[in-house]
Design an enzyme around this catalytic site. Sequence first.
Site, PDB file in Angstrom:
ATOM      1  N   SER A  98      42.023  37.313  54.400  1.00 32.43           N
ATOM      2  CA  SER A  98      40.732  36.913  53.859  1.00 32.43           C
ATOM      3  C   SER A  98      39.947  36.136  54.898  1.00 32.43           C
ATOM      4  O   SER A  98      40.527  35.445  55.746  1.00 32.43           O
ATOM      5  CB  SER A  98      40.985  36.032  52.621  1.00 32.43           C
ATOM      6  OG  SER A  98      39.820  35.346  52.251  1.00 32.43           O
ATOM      7  N   TYR A 109      44.981  28.631  48.023  1.00 27.31           N
ATOM      8  CA  TYR A 109      45.027  30.097  48.132  1.00 27.31           C
ATOM      9  C   TYR A 109      44.822  30.513  49.588  1.00 27.31           C
ATOM     10  O   TYR A 109      45.576  31.312  50.146  1.00 27.31           O
ATOM     11  CB  TYR A 109      43.950  30.731  47.234  1.00 27.31           C
ATOM     12  CG  TYR A 109      43.640  32.154  47.611  1.00 27.31           C
ATOM     13  CD1 TYR A 109      44.519  33.177  47.288  1.00 27.31           C
ATOM     14  CD2 TYR A 109      42.480  32.474  48.327  1.00 27.31           C
ATOM     15  CE1 TYR A 109      44.254  34.480  47.663  1.00 27.31           C
ATOM     16  CE2 TYR A 109      42.210  33.772  48.700  1.00 27.31           C
ATOM     17  CZ  TYR A 109      43.103  34.771  48.368  1.00 27.31           C
ATOM     18  OH  TYR A 109      42.839  36.066  48.760  1.00 27.31           O
ATOM     19  N   LYS A 129      47.246  32.606  52.676  1.00 25.77           N
ATOM     20  CA  LYS A 129      46.857  33.754  53.524  1.00 25.77           C
ATOM     21  C   LYS A 129      47.092  33.418  54.989  1.00 25.77           C
ATOM     22  O   LYS A 129      47.599  34.237  55.760  1.00 25.77           O
ATOM     23  CB  LYS A 129      45.380  34.107  53.291  1.00 25.77           C
ATOM     24  CG  LYS A 129      45.099  34.693  51.916  1.00 25.77           C
ATOM     25  CD  LYS A 129      45.749  36.058  51.775  1.00 25.77           C
ATOM     26  CE  LYS A 129      45.760  36.545  50.348  1.00 25.77           C
ATOM     27  NZ  LYS A 129      46.570  37.742  50.142  1.00 25.77           N
TER      28      LYS A 129
HETATM   29  P1  NAD Z   1      44.254  41.762  41.928  1.00 19.66           P
HETATM   30  O1  NAD Z   1      44.766  40.557  41.228  1.00 19.66           O
HETATM   31  O2  NAD Z   1      43.397  42.704  41.177  1.00 19.66           O
HETATM   32  O3  NAD Z   1      45.469  42.589  42.533  1.00 19.66           O
HETATM   33  C1  NAD Z   1      46.690  41.990  42.904  1.00 19.66           C
HETATM   34  C2  NAD Z   1      47.820  42.799  42.254  1.00 19.66           C
HETATM   35  O4  NAD Z   1      49.083  42.225  42.637  1.00 19.66           O
HETATM   36  C3  NAD Z   1      47.765  42.770  40.735  1.00 19.66           C
HETATM   37  O5  NAD Z   1      47.864  44.094  40.251  1.00 19.66           O
HETATM   38  C4  NAD Z   1      48.971  41.932  40.327  1.00 19.66           C
HETATM   39  O6  NAD Z   1      49.531  42.370  39.098  1.00 19.66           O
HETATM   40  C5  NAD Z   1      49.905  42.141  41.504  1.00 19.66           C
HETATM   41  N1  NAD Z   1      50.821  41.023  41.754  1.00 19.66           N
HETATM   42  C6  NAD Z   1      50.528  39.701  41.824  1.00 19.66           C
HETATM   43  N2  NAD Z   1      51.635  38.984  42.086  1.00 19.66           N
HETATM   44  C7  NAD Z   1      52.646  39.869  42.185  1.00 19.66           C
HETATM   45  C8  NAD Z   1      54.037  39.742  42.437  1.00 19.66           C
HETATM   46  N3  NAD Z   1      54.604  38.544  42.629  1.00 19.66           N
HETATM   47  N4  NAD Z   1      54.801  40.870  42.487  1.00 19.66           N
HETATM   48  C9  NAD Z   1      54.245  42.077  42.292  1.00 19.66           C
HETATM   49  N5  NAD Z   1      52.929  42.262  42.025  1.00 19.66           N
HETATM   50  C10 NAD Z   1      52.148  41.170  41.987  1.00 19.66           C
HETATM   51  O7  NAD Z   1      43.515  41.248  43.240  1.00 19.66           O
HETATM   52  P2  NAD Z   1      42.629  42.047  44.306  1.00 19.66           P
HETATM   53  O8  NAD Z   1      41.250  41.506  44.246  1.00 19.66           O
HETATM   54  O9  NAD Z   1      42.866  43.503  44.191  1.00 19.66           O
HETATM   55  O10 NAD Z   1      43.271  41.489  45.642  1.00 19.66           O
HETATM   56  C11 NAD Z   1      44.268  42.206  46.349  1.00 19.66           C
HETATM   57  C12 NAD Z   1      44.694  41.398  47.551  1.00 19.66           C
HETATM   58  O11 NAD Z   1      43.569  41.152  48.384  1.00 19.66           O
HETATM   59  C13 NAD Z   1      45.266  40.025  47.205  1.00 19.66           C
HETATM   60  O12 NAD Z   1      46.311  39.735  48.109  1.00 19.66           O
HETATM   61  C14 NAD Z   1      44.092  39.102  47.448  1.00 19.66           C
HETATM   62  O13 NAD Z   1      44.507  37.804  47.754  1.00 19.66           O
HETATM   63  C15 NAD Z   1      43.434  39.773  48.632  1.00 19.66           C
HETATM   64  N6  NAD Z   1      42.016  39.426  48.773  1.00 19.66           N
HETATM   65  C16 NAD Z   1      41.176  39.604  47.716  1.00 19.66           C
HETATM   66  C17 NAD Z   1      39.833  39.278  47.820  1.00 19.66           C
HETATM   67  C18 NAD Z   1      38.901  39.395  46.644  1.00 19.66           C
HETATM   68  O14 NAD Z   1      37.858  38.748  46.637  1.00 19.66           O
HETATM   69  N7  NAD Z   1      39.196  40.215  45.641  1.00 19.66           N
HETATM   70  C19 NAD Z   1      39.347  38.763  49.027  1.00 19.66           C
HETATM   71  C20 NAD Z   1      40.229  38.597  50.108  1.00 19.66           C
HETATM   72  C21 NAD Z   1      41.569  38.942  49.952  1.00 19.66           C
HETATM   73  C1  WQD Z   2      30.168  33.847  45.874  1.00 19.51           C
HETATM   74  C2  WQD Z   2      28.920  32.971  45.789  1.00 19.51           C
HETATM   75  C3  WQD Z   2      29.316  30.809  44.820  1.00 19.51           C
HETATM   76  C4  WQD Z   2      30.300  32.210  40.798  1.00 19.51           C
HETATM   77  C5  WQD Z   2      36.058  33.836  47.117  1.00 19.51           C
HETATM   78  C6  WQD Z   2      37.284  33.290  47.822  1.00 19.51           C
HETATM   79  C7  WQD Z   2      37.599  34.134  49.024  1.00 19.51           C
HETATM   80  C8  WQD Z   2      37.726  35.585  48.614  1.00 19.51           C
HETATM   81  C9  WQD Z   2      36.520  36.064  47.894  1.00 19.51           C
HETATM   82  C10 WQD Z   2      39.824  36.154  47.776  1.00 19.51           C
HETATM   83  C11 WQD Z   2      29.202  31.515  46.167  1.00 19.51           C
HETATM   84  C12 WQD Z   2      28.379  31.618  43.966  1.00 19.51           C
HETATM   85  C13 WQD Z   2      29.936  32.154  42.144  1.00 19.51           C
HETATM   86  C14 WQD Z   2      29.384  31.691  39.820  1.00 19.51           C
HETATM   87  C15 WQD Z   2      27.857  31.153  41.596  1.00 19.51           C
HETATM   88  N1  WQD Z   2      38.787  35.707  47.681  1.00 19.51           N
HETATM   89  N2  WQD Z   2      28.753  31.638  42.540  1.00 19.51           N
HETATM   90  N3  WQD Z   2      28.194  31.196  40.273  1.00 19.51           N
HETATM   91  O1  WQD Z   2      33.718  31.829  47.008  1.00 19.51           O
HETATM   92  O2  WQD Z   2      32.580  33.441  48.604  1.00 19.51           O
HETATM   93  O3  WQD Z   2      34.944  33.766  47.987  1.00 19.51           O
HETATM   94  O4  WQD Z   2      36.263  35.212  46.778  1.00 19.51           O
HETATM   95  O5  WQD Z   2      40.762  36.620  47.698  1.00 19.51           O
HETATM   96  O6  WQD Z   2      38.789  33.664  49.578  1.00 19.51           O
HETATM   97  O7  WQD Z   2      37.031  31.962  48.221  1.00 19.51           O
HETATM   98  O8  WQD Z   2      33.212  34.218  46.295  1.00 19.51           O
HETATM   99  O9  WQD Z   2      32.373  35.301  44.266  1.00 19.51           O
HETATM  100  O10 WQD Z   2      33.445  33.035  44.066  1.00 19.51           O
HETATM  101  O11 WQD Z   2      31.225  33.215  45.154  1.00 19.51           O
HETATM  102  O12 WQD Z   2      26.770  30.664  41.964  1.00 19.51           O
HETATM  103  O13 WQD Z   2      29.661  31.693  38.627  1.00 19.51           O
HETATM  104  O14 WQD Z   2      28.484  32.939  44.424  1.00 19.51           O
HETATM  105  O15 WQD Z   2      28.921  29.461  44.880  1.00 19.51           O
HETATM  106  O16 WQD Z   2      28.066  31.054  46.840  1.00 19.51           O
HETATM  107  P1  WQD Z   2      33.545  33.190  47.502  1.00 19.51           P
HETATM  108  P2  WQD Z   2      32.612  33.964  44.856  1.00 19.51           P
END
Ligand code: NAD
Ligand code: WQD
Length: 336
Positions: free
Chosen positions: A123, A148, A152
């Site tokens: 991330s 969190y 990562k």
């Molecule tokens: P998500 O929660 O939809 O998907 C994660 C999946 O992992 C889920 O299906 C959950 O059931 C499974 N899971 C969680 N813990 C587990 C465990 N201990 N064993 C087996 N399965 C498990 O989330 P996502 O948005 O699809 O994110 C996927 C990956 O990308 C995550 O590692 C997340 O941290 C990373 N990521 C997400 C974002 C975002 O904003 N969505 C941003 C940066 C990084």
């Molecule tokens: C986006 C913008 C909020 C909700 C997070 C994690 C990052 C990654 C992605 C990972 C910000 C604003 C939000 C609301 C708002 N995650 N906001 N009202 O914080 O950039 O990133 O998600 O797995 O690690 O930190 O994303 O969607 O939460 O926020 O005004 O109800 O929207 O302040 O400016 P963020 P976000």
Amino acid sequence: MILVTGGAGYIGSHTVLVLLEAGYEVVVYDNLCNGSREAVRRVETLSGKRVAFEQGDIRDRARLDEVLGRYPIEAAIHFAGLKAVGESMVKPLEYFDNNVAGSTHLLQAMADAGVFKIVFSSSATVYGDPGTPVFSEEMPTGTPTNNYGYTKLVVEELLKKLQAADPRWRVALLRYFNPVGAHESGTIGEDPAGEPNNLLPYIAQVAVGKREQLRVFGDDYPTADGTCLRDYIHVMDLAEGHVRALDALARIDGVGIWNLGGGRGHSVLEMIDAFARASGREIPYVVAPRRAGDLAQFWADPSKAKHELDWQTRRGLEEMMQDTWRWQSQNPDGYR
Ligand code: NAD
Ligand code: WQD
């Protein structure tokens, strides 16, 4: 065959679809704590192909061994983990256990099975607050503002050290910016449990009438309209980036680090406006105080992924909004 941990989740399910379309066979390994079996079924329908599904936890070494022993796995894409920033501050042990200990168990099981290729979901949070809005891979990692983010960073470091100790490992660290959107069919998408933590799912639930209004966290930031800027990336672009990174593991040595973002920022107010246009719905909002830990603005320098993976985002804001709306309006209760 590719092992996709967390393949029943949001980004995982879209990536499984793109993998199948690219001709890969896939085993999904997921404990379903935040994913859905239905998402995998819909991916099978969309692709017309079968997905092997194995319910299991990445902290369960015996179960991992069983699955790695059953299928001819050549590489893993590792999405499984917990991702709610606020919750990670209240439950640090759960986050380190799932994300860090879970990853060590997975890596041990992979090594014992002779599988040394991994693509990891990292991330942009690993950059911390570098004092410039453009994040590039050459910059040192910083101090994430939440637990969190730490998990990562720890797993990134672990993978680098593992590869340094054993050069059989080939590692892709993919640093996502802000994933949004859904597959254009509207049949798979993001299905947050309870109150959404992220902006776009919240906006979408306001639009569909599930929530009264959005709170905009701060309008006094030093940006053009005073709200924060983020680099939103369509989940299908992101999914395609994973397949490019997987392919790149065949030719890189060691560890590849790539930003997956579009390279420009959009403000919260722009997002509200764009969603209102795409959905034809009004998005009522109030301005609330700033949220702790938010940076004013950042976006990716996406040039490294472009040069090394021949990958760049293809879908703009309008598609992100239209596809989110299609998913949300066709599935107001998600997969339930
Ligand atoms: P998500 O929660 O939809 O998907 C994660 C999946 O992992 C889920 O299906 C959950 O059931 C499974 N899971 C969680 N813990 C587990 C465990 N201990 N064993 C087996 N399965 C498990 O989330 P996502 O948005 O699809 O994110 C996927 C990956 O990308 C995550 O590692 C997340 O941290 C990373 N990521 C997400 C974002 C975002 O904003 N969505 C941003 C940066 C990084
Ligand atoms: C986006 C913008 C909020 C909700 C997070 C994690 C990052 C990654 C992605 C990972 C910000 C604003 C939000 C609301 C708002 N995650 N906001 N009202 O914080 O950039 O990133 O998600 O797995 O690690 O930190 O994303 O969607 O939460 O926020 O005004 O109800 O929207 O302040 O400016 P963020 P976000």
